[in-house]
Design a protein around this motif. Structure first.
Motif, PDB file in Angstrom:
ATOM      1  N   ILE A 162       0.961  -1.245   0.201  1.00 16.25           N
ATOM      2  CA  ILE A 162      -0.083  -0.023  -0.137  1.00 16.25           C
ATOM      3  C   ILE A 162       1.021   1.144   0.076  1.00 16.25           C
ATOM      4  O   ILE A 162       1.895   1.377   0.667  1.00 16.25           O
ATOM      5  N   GLN A 163       0.645   2.334  -0.945  1.00 21.57           N
ATOM      6  CA  GLN A 163       1.583   3.354  -1.083  1.00 21.57           C
ATOM      7  C   GLN A 163       0.396   4.509  -0.766  1.00 21.57           C
ATOM      8  O   GLN A 163      -0.509   4.569  -1.836  1.00 21.57           O
ATOM      9  N   ILE A 164       0.498   5.370   0.220  1.00 15.31           N
ATOM     10  CA  ILE A 164      -0.267   6.505   0.463  1.00 15.31           C
ATOM     11  C   ILE A 164       0.445   7.917  -0.183  1.00 15.31           C
ATOM     12  O   ILE A 164       1.673   8.062   0.289  1.00 15.31           O
ATOM     13  N   VAL A 165      -0.023   8.482  -1.043  1.00 16.68           N
ATOM     14  CA  VAL A 165       0.675   9.737  -1.420  1.00 16.68           C
ATOM     15  C   VAL A 165       0.057  10.926  -1.338  1.00 16.68           C
ATOM     16  O   VAL A 165      -1.160  10.748  -0.848  1.00 16.68           O
ATOM     17  N   ASP A 166       0.860  12.109  -1.453  1.00 16.78           N
ATOM     18  CA  ASP A 166       0.300  13.390  -1.066  1.00 16.78           C
ATOM     19  C   ASP A 166       1.089  14.416  -2.035  1.00 16.78           C
ATOM     20  O   ASP A 166       1.792  13.903  -2.904  1.00 16.78           O
ATOM     21  N   LEU A 167       0.566  15.726  -2.038  1.00 13.43           N
ATOM     22  CA  LEU A 167       1.378  16.870  -3.037  1.00 13.43           C
ATOM     23  C   LEU A 167       2.566  16.824  -2.687  1.00 13.43           C
ATOM     24  O   LEU A 167       2.922  16.946  -1.497  1.00 13.43           O
ATOM     25  N   PRO A 168       3.349  17.154  -3.562  1.00  9.14           N
ATOM     26  CA  PRO A 168       4.851  17.325  -3.430  1.00  9.14           C
ATOM     27  C   PRO A 168       5.018  18.766  -3.029  1.00  9.14           C
ATOM     28  O   PRO A 168       4.194  19.668  -2.931  1.00  9.14           O
ATOM     29  N   GLY A 169       6.258  18.886  -2.309  1.00  8.13           N
ATOM     30  CA  GLY A 169       6.649  20.395  -1.822  1.00  8.13           C
ATOM     31  C   GLY A 169       7.094  21.187  -2.936  1.00  8.13           C
ATOM     32  O   GLY A 169       7.086  20.795  -4.147  1.00  8.13           O
ATOM     33  N   PRO A 170       7.204  22.549  -2.626  1.00 12.93           N
ATOM     34  CA  PRO A 170       7.649  23.823  -3.781  1.00 12.93           C
ATOM     35  C   PRO A 170       9.226  23.121  -4.333  1.00 12.93           C
ATOM     36  O   PRO A 170      10.032  22.739  -3.470  1.00 12.93           O
ATOM     37  N   PRO A 171       9.571  23.495  -5.662  1.00  8.77           N
ATOM     38  CA  PRO A 171      10.678  23.190  -6.194  1.00  8.77           C
ATOM     39  C   PRO A 171      11.953  24.207  -5.264  1.00  8.77           C
ATOM     40  O   PRO A 171      11.453  25.408  -4.826  1.00  8.77           O
ATOM     41  N   GLN A 172      13.167  23.763  -5.135  1.00 12.29           N
ATOM     42  CA  GLN A 172      13.961  24.704  -4.568  1.00 12.29           C
ATOM     43  C   GLN A 172      15.129  25.261  -5.359  1.00 12.29           C
ATOM     44  O   GLN A 172      15.398  24.939  -6.663  1.00 12.29           O
ATOM     45  N   ASN A 173      15.486  26.411  -5.143  1.00 10.01           N
ATOM     46  CA  ASN A 173      16.533  27.082  -5.667  1.00 10.01           C
ATOM     47  C   ASN A 173      16.241  27.457  -7.083  1.00 10.01           C
ATOM     48  O   ASN A 173      17.096  27.196  -8.147  1.00 10.01           O
ATOM     49  N   LEU A 174      15.290  28.201  -7.462  1.00 13.20           N
ATOM     50  CA  LEU A 174      14.753  28.641  -8.531  1.00 13.20           C
ATOM     51  C   LEU A 174      15.829  29.938  -8.724  1.00 13.20           C
ATOM     52  O   LEU A 174      15.715  30.808  -8.279  1.00 13.20           O
ATOM     53  N   LYS A 175      16.279  29.978 -10.097  1.00 11.04           N
ATOM     54  CA  LYS A 175      17.114  31.046 -10.357  1.00 11.04           C
ATOM     55  C   LYS A 175      17.496  31.103 -11.853  1.00 11.04           C
ATOM     56  O   LYS A 175      17.087  30.370 -12.568  1.00 11.04           O
ATOM     57  N   VAL A 176      17.569  32.359 -12.264  1.00  7.83           N
ATOM     58  CA  VAL A 176      17.783  32.542 -13.720  1.00  7.83           C
ATOM     59  C   VAL A 176      19.309  32.560 -14.032  1.00  7.83           C
ATOM     60  O   VAL A 176      20.277  33.117 -13.590  1.00  7.83           O
ATOM     61  N   ILE A 177      19.495  31.870 -15.133  1.00  5.69           N
ATOM     62  CA  ILE A 177      20.959  31.397 -15.628  1.00  5.69           C
ATOM     63  C   ILE A 177      21.233  32.482 -16.390  1.00  5.69           C
ATOM     64  O   ILE A 177      22.327  33.145 -16.599  1.00  5.69           O
ATOM     65  N   ASP A 178      20.328  32.786 -17.451  1.00  6.99           N
ATOM     66  CA  ASP A 178      20.915  33.678 -18.572  1.00  6.99           C
ATOM     67  C   ASP A 178      19.568  34.493 -19.272  1.00  6.99           C
ATOM     68  O   ASP A 178      18.456  33.787 -18.987  1.00  6.99           O
ATOM     69  N   VAL A 179      19.994  35.542 -19.616  1.00  6.71           N
ATOM     70  CA  VAL A 179      18.866  36.470 -20.244  1.00  6.71           C
ATOM     71  C   VAL A 179      19.443  37.078 -21.613  1.00  6.71           C
ATOM     72  O   VAL A 179      20.510  37.591 -21.650  1.00  6.71           O
ATOM     73  N   TRP A 180      18.800  36.950 -22.592  1.00  5.72           N
ATOM     74  CA  TRP A 180      19.094  37.616 -23.744  1.00  5.72           C
ATOM     75  C   TRP A 180      18.026  37.919 -24.761  1.00  5.72           C
ATOM     76  O   TRP A 180      17.034  36.890 -24.881  1.00  5.72           O
TER      77      TRP A 180
END
Length: 1115
Positions: free
Chosen positions: A923-941
């Motif tokens: 039996i596997q009880i599942v839930d919503l995942p947590g927020p992603p981590q370390n979101l950053k912009v690598i490059d802008v052009w």
């Protein structure tokens, strides 16, 4: 031939045996035309006389009968008959005795003089009996010929005489099966009616010479031998043949038209075919065929053939008409030939027979050949006989018969006479005797009383002559009462204390002489009533139908005529009794009752008296009538279109046994009775069919005996045909314990027009006896009343007993036929191995969201009830968190609100003593995942930006399947969504976005990419799915292939797409659905392809599923 001495005659007499095959001359006797043969094979061998050689003396000259003219005593004359060699035949003569005062005397002769009374033995038996009925008095005389031989054939005569009356009849006997047989010398068992030992017949020699050409023989033979050759080969036209032979001897000239001419002559047997052949110089030449100068044309018998230079004339089925001169012509040139049609050899089908006659008599030797008009030769001692001036020999021809007649035979005529044909010959011997035995005193008829002495005495001229005494054709043997003496010329037969069975015809036959002396012994009887064939007193039963006339005609004898008295009980019956008439005539007494009634039944006595004694006979008279009607019939049961009716036999059967009954039925509202059977029905229970269900009927019965049919019985009570239902189906055992059993069944296949009221369940111990319709007192109802259910539990059964169960359906017509278990069931709980039946959906990991309810139902089996244990990760479950409910057949695990900690491996165990079974559920009880981590912009052009992030720390107990990216304008905070699917197992995602200035919303484009398909193996009959994931901008177009064939539009397949997850569903695949499946994704930036292999296994039944889930008795 020298005169035979006494010693020679005696030796010859020992070899003489009675055999009806000697053909005696009979030219001067009047002979009536023989009627159709009526001889029948004699199968009755009663009264067979012991085998022995009878004797006969030298012949006595036959004198014509000087008694008065024939008076027609025969009511049935012996008929000419035919018999095969080795078979039996019976010749019958009947004489009416109504006008005769005494029993007639019958003599059987073969030929002219042989009295067959002295020839009784194993091949000849003479019998007689007297038919004494009320209205007919007939004497029957029979001559039985047993195991007939070829020489039994010939003419026979039967003479009957009674005082001054006389009659005679001639008939013939033909013995078949002797055409090609050889007549061998007589031996010990050569037959009893010929001279086979004294006059031996010689073998008939049949010609077995090879086929020869008569033309060649005639050409080489001298003219003096022509006549002998013509006789030998059956040539009838000798003169014409010699003329043709003379022409043949002329030499023909050579011819330029013929390379090969016809032979001078041809020979063919009658009925065969022959082919004439020539060769011509010119293969195109036409030929003509002529017969005696007349041209022959092709027909069915004449066939012309042409093969190269050869010409053929074929004549089929040659006849005597084809015996002619044949010519073949080519232009003016001719070639001649003669065709001789040879007839088959003439065979002798009836041989000559030896003769023994007295000097001066006339002799006839007769034979029969196979062809009419055939030529025969007669020889005596090898010298051919011809017609001379003294007319000593005369030759007579009548169709196939040839006769040699010798007048006034002398001793010089003794010898061997032979008849010859071109196909055989026959030999016979003639013996002539000079001395004749004189009779000085003949035996006389005797009439004696009981216990008197009877003496038959005769005297002959030769005191050395012995003889044999016969009674009714059977040799008389000396015993205590019978004495045979021979003193000098006197022969005596003495019978002491004469009895009725001594009455009969007595014959003395001198040894070596062909005549006999006969007399009759008459027994002076007291009065007799002849009610049986043996003349003994007997009880007779006379049947008379009521209302008919009873007439008793009883034959009686007695001298003087006896007086007759009729009685019934102690009452003397006379003409004064009204319906009774008593009458007496010569030889008869007649008793008559007009219009017989039932009270006339009884025993009637007839008494005859005269001075010699008294005789009494009882006659049982039974008056018969039609039987009384039976009682009203009873209806035992009814069916859908039938009923069973029963009745009792009538009280009075009419004096004759009831042979059956006739039944009728009618509708209650009708007046017309319909008969159910036309032949009498012997039983008293009958099943009437073909009735209409729901209609009222009545039945009635007639009784039938040999007299007729009774009046009808009273009608039965009205009844309505209604059919019981058919028996319940599918009766089986559902469960069993030490004291109970659970049964189940299905409803009957046929309910009928009446409603089903319920079911009755019964049981009994094994071995109880079933009665009619399965009824027995040993069946016990399982419960009172009926049940409407099709399952039932029977309680309080004896433990360990073998019980039988049955179920019957009931409606208004009664119970149906029972449905019974095929075998008895032992009432005992049976150990059943524990087994868990894990549902298919629980064999894979069960995934639930947090807060959802978990309810697992796991069935199992086992007897007795197994112990159930649940564990999680090898630890017992906490009953406060998890609810467990167990029953006899399943266990339930219940969690009202699931949590993340409820995930894990759950294991259930069922155990009976030392036997257990286990199963596990993940039996596997599942839930919503947590927020992603370390979101950053690598490059802008330009208008583009590159983002990077890390997966969340908590994945919700499930793999991350993708991310959703949102952008917003800080000024307006417009928040349009752009969803991009990122598949599981991807930890980083780089997104390239292009934001044109003029557009309020930019679109991301990149090369499509898919995760691979996984090869699978599935079971046929169960739906299968193949899954992969795809990403790409713009949204790619998806196409599925099987073995590189597009399957998009096929109904067997369904395609789904959900957030970049592509699924192909194959509905109930079969082995033919296996192969290579390919998914192809295409957009403007490019395309990508993934593929896998699918194997479809055949469906099979797991071994554990072969065991039935329902419990049955193993007894």
């Amino acid at each position: 031939m020298p005169e035979p001495t006494k010693k020679t005659v005696k030796e010859a007499q020992k070899a003489i045996s009675p055999d009806p095959a000697v053909a005696e001359p009979k030219p001067e006797e009047p002979k009536e035309a023989p009627p159709a043969p009526t001889g029948s094979s004699a199968s009755d061998t009663s009264g067979t006389v012991s085998d022995g050689s009878a004797t006969e003396g030298l012949l006595e000259s036959h004198q014509p009968d000087t008694r008065q003219d024939l008076t027609g005593l025969f009511t049935e004359k012996p008929q000419s008959g035919e018999v095969n060699v080795g078979e039996n035949i019976t010749l019958v003569a009947r004489v009416c005795g109504e006008s005769l005062l005494k029993k007639p005397t019958v003599k059987w002769f073969k030929g002219k003089w042989m009295d067959l009374a002295s020839k009784s033995g194993k091949h000849l038996q003479l019998k007689e009996h007297y038919d004494r009925t009320f209205s007919i008095q007939v004497y029957t005389f029979e001559m039985h010929i047993i195991a007939a031989k070829a020489n039994f054939a010939g003419g026979y005569r039967c003479e009957v005489s009674s005082r001054d009356k006389f009659d005679s009849c001639n008939f013939d006997l033909v013995v078949h099966g002797n055409k090609n047989n050889y007549i061998t010398d007589a031996g010990e068992d050569s037959g009893e009616l010929d001279f086979s030992a004294l006059l031996k017949k010689r073998a008939v020699h049949v010609s077995t010479e090879p086929e020869v050409d008569v033309w060649e023989i005639l050409q080489k033979a001298p003219p003096s031998a022509y006549e002998k050759i013509a006789f030998q080969y059956g040539i009838t036209d000798l003169r014409g043949m010699l003329k043709r032979l003379k022409k043949m001897k002329k030499e023909e000239k050579k011819s330029a038209a013929f390379l090969r001419k016809l032979d001078p002559a041809y020979q063919v047997e009658k009925g065969h075919k022959i082919k004439l052949q020539i060769e011509v110089a010119n293969s195109d030449a036409e030929v003509k065929w002529l017969k005696n100068g007349q041209e022959i044309h092709p027909t069915g018998r004449y066939i012309f053939e042409s093969v190269g230079n050869k010409r053929f004339l074929t004549i089929n089925n040659c006849t005597l008409a084809d015996d002619a001169a044949y010519t073949c012509m080519i232009g003016d040139e001719k070639t001649f030939t003669e065709l001789f049609v040879k007839e088959p050899p003439v065979l002798i089908v009836r041989n000559l027979e030896d003769q023994m006659v007295m000097k001066g008599e006339r002799v006839e030797f007769e034979c029969e050949v196979s062809e009419e008009g055939a030529q025969v030769k007669w020889e005596k001692d090898g010298v051919e006989l011809t017609r001379d001036e003294s007319f000593k020999y005369r030759f007579k021809k009548d169709g196939c018969k040839h006769v040699l007649i010798i007048n006034d035979v002398t001793k010089e005529d003794c010898g061997h006479y032979r008849v010859k044909t071109n196909g055989g010959q026959s030999l016979a011997e003639l013996m002539v005797q000079e001395k004749q035995l004189e009779v000085y005193q003949n035996i006389a008829d005797l009439t004696v009383k009981a216990k008197d002495q009877a003496v038959f005495k005769c005297e002959v001229s030769d005191e050395n002559v012995k003889g044999i005494w016969y009674k009714n054709g059977v040799e008389v043997k000396p015993d205590a009462r019978t004495h045979i003496t021979h003193i000098g010329r006197i022969h005596k037969l003495t019978i002491d204390e004469v009895k009725p069975e001594d009455e009969g015809d007595y014959t003395f036959v001198p040894e070596g002489y062909a005549f006999n002396l006969s007399a009759k012994l008459n027994f002076l009887d007291p009065p007799k009533i002849h009610l049986d064939c043996m003349g003994r007193t007997a009880e007779s039963t006379i049947l008379v139908v009521a209302g008919n006339k009873l007439r008793l005609d009883v034959p009686i004898t007695g001298d003087p005529a006896p007086t007759v008295v009729w009685t019934k009980g102690e009452k003397v019956l006379t003409d004064s009794d009204g319906r009774v008439h008593v009458e007496s005539t010569k030889g008869h007494c007649i008793f008559t009752i007009e219009g017989a009634e039932r009270q006339d039944e009884g025993v009637y006595s007839v008494i005859v008296r005269n001075p010699a004694g008294e005789d009494t006979a009882d006659i049982n008279v039974k008056v018969v009538d039609v039987p009384d009607p039976p009682e009203a019939p009873r209806i035992l049961s009814v069916g859908e279109d039938s009923c069973v009716v029963q009745w009792d036999p009538p009280l009075f059967d009419g004096g004759q046994p009831v042979i059956g009954y006739v039944l009728e039925r009618k509708k209650t509202k009708s007046y017309r009775w319909m008969r159910l059977n036309f032949d009498p029905y012997k039983e008293t229970t009958y099943e009437a069919k073909r009735m209409i269900e729901g209609v009222a009927y009545e039945m009635r019965v007639y009784a039938v005996n040999t007299i007729g049919m009774s009046r009808p019985s009273a009608a039965s009570q009205p009844f309505v045909p209604v059919a019981p239902t058919s028996e319940p189906t599918g009766l089986c055992v559902d469960d069993i314990s030490d004291t109970t059993i659970s049964l189940k069944w299905r409803a009957p296949e046929r309910i009928g027009s009446a409603e089903l009221e319920g079911y009755g369940v019964e049981y009994c111990k094994e071995g109880c006896k079933y009665g009619m319709f399965g009824v027995t007192d040993e069946w016990i109802p399982a419960f009172s009343g009926l049940t409407e259910r099709t399952t039932v539990i029977v309680h309080d059964l004896p433990t360990g007993e073998k019980m039988q169960f049955r179920v019957r359906a009931y409606n208004m017509a009664g119970p149906s036929l029972p449905a019974t278990l095929q075998q008895a069931v032992t009432i005992r709980e049976i150990m059943q191995r524990p087994k868990i039946w894990l549902p298919r959906n629980l064999r894979q990991t069960l995934i639930k969201k947090v807060g959802e309810m978990i309810n697992l139902v796991i069935p199992f089996q086992g007897k007795p009830r197994p112990q159930v244990t649940w564990t999680k990760n090898d630890e017992l479950l906490d009953p406060k968190q998890v609810s467990i409910r167990n029953s006899d057949t399943d266990t339930i695990l219940f969690i009202r609100r699931s949590e993340r900690k409820d995930s894990g491996k759950y294991e259930v165990q069922v155990q009976i003593e030392n036997v257990e079974d286990r199963a596990s559920v993940n039996i596997q009880i599942v839930d919503l995942p947590g927020p992603p981590q370390n979101l950053k912009v690598i490059d802008v052009w330009g208008f583009n930006v590159a983002l990077e992030w890390k997966p969340p720390k908590d994945n919700g107990n499930c793999d991350i399947t993708g991310y959703t990216i949102q952008k917003a304008d800080k000024k307006t905070m417009v928040n349009p969504n752009l969803q991009i699917c990122v598949f599981a197992k991807m930890e980083n995602c780089i997104l390239f976005c292009s934001f044109p200035v003029s557009l309020t919303e930019s679109y991301c484009t990149y090369f499509p990419h898919t995760d691979p398909l996984v090869s699978r193996s599935v079971i046929a009959g169960y739906n299968a799915t193949l899954s992969c994931s795809v990403r790409g901008i713009p949204k790619p177009k998806i196409t599925w292939y099987k073995n590189k064939m597009d399957i998009t539009n096929e109904a067997k397949y369904r395609m789904f797409s959900n957030q970049g997850v592509l699924t192909l569903e194959i509905r109930k695949p079969c082995p033919f659905d296996g192969g290579v499946y390919m998914c192809k994704a295409v957009n403007d930036s490019g395309e990508d392809v993934v593929e896998c292999k699918l194997e479809v296994r055949r469906k099979y039944m797991p071994l554990t599923q072969e065991l039935p889930r329902n419990l049955h008795s193993n007894s």
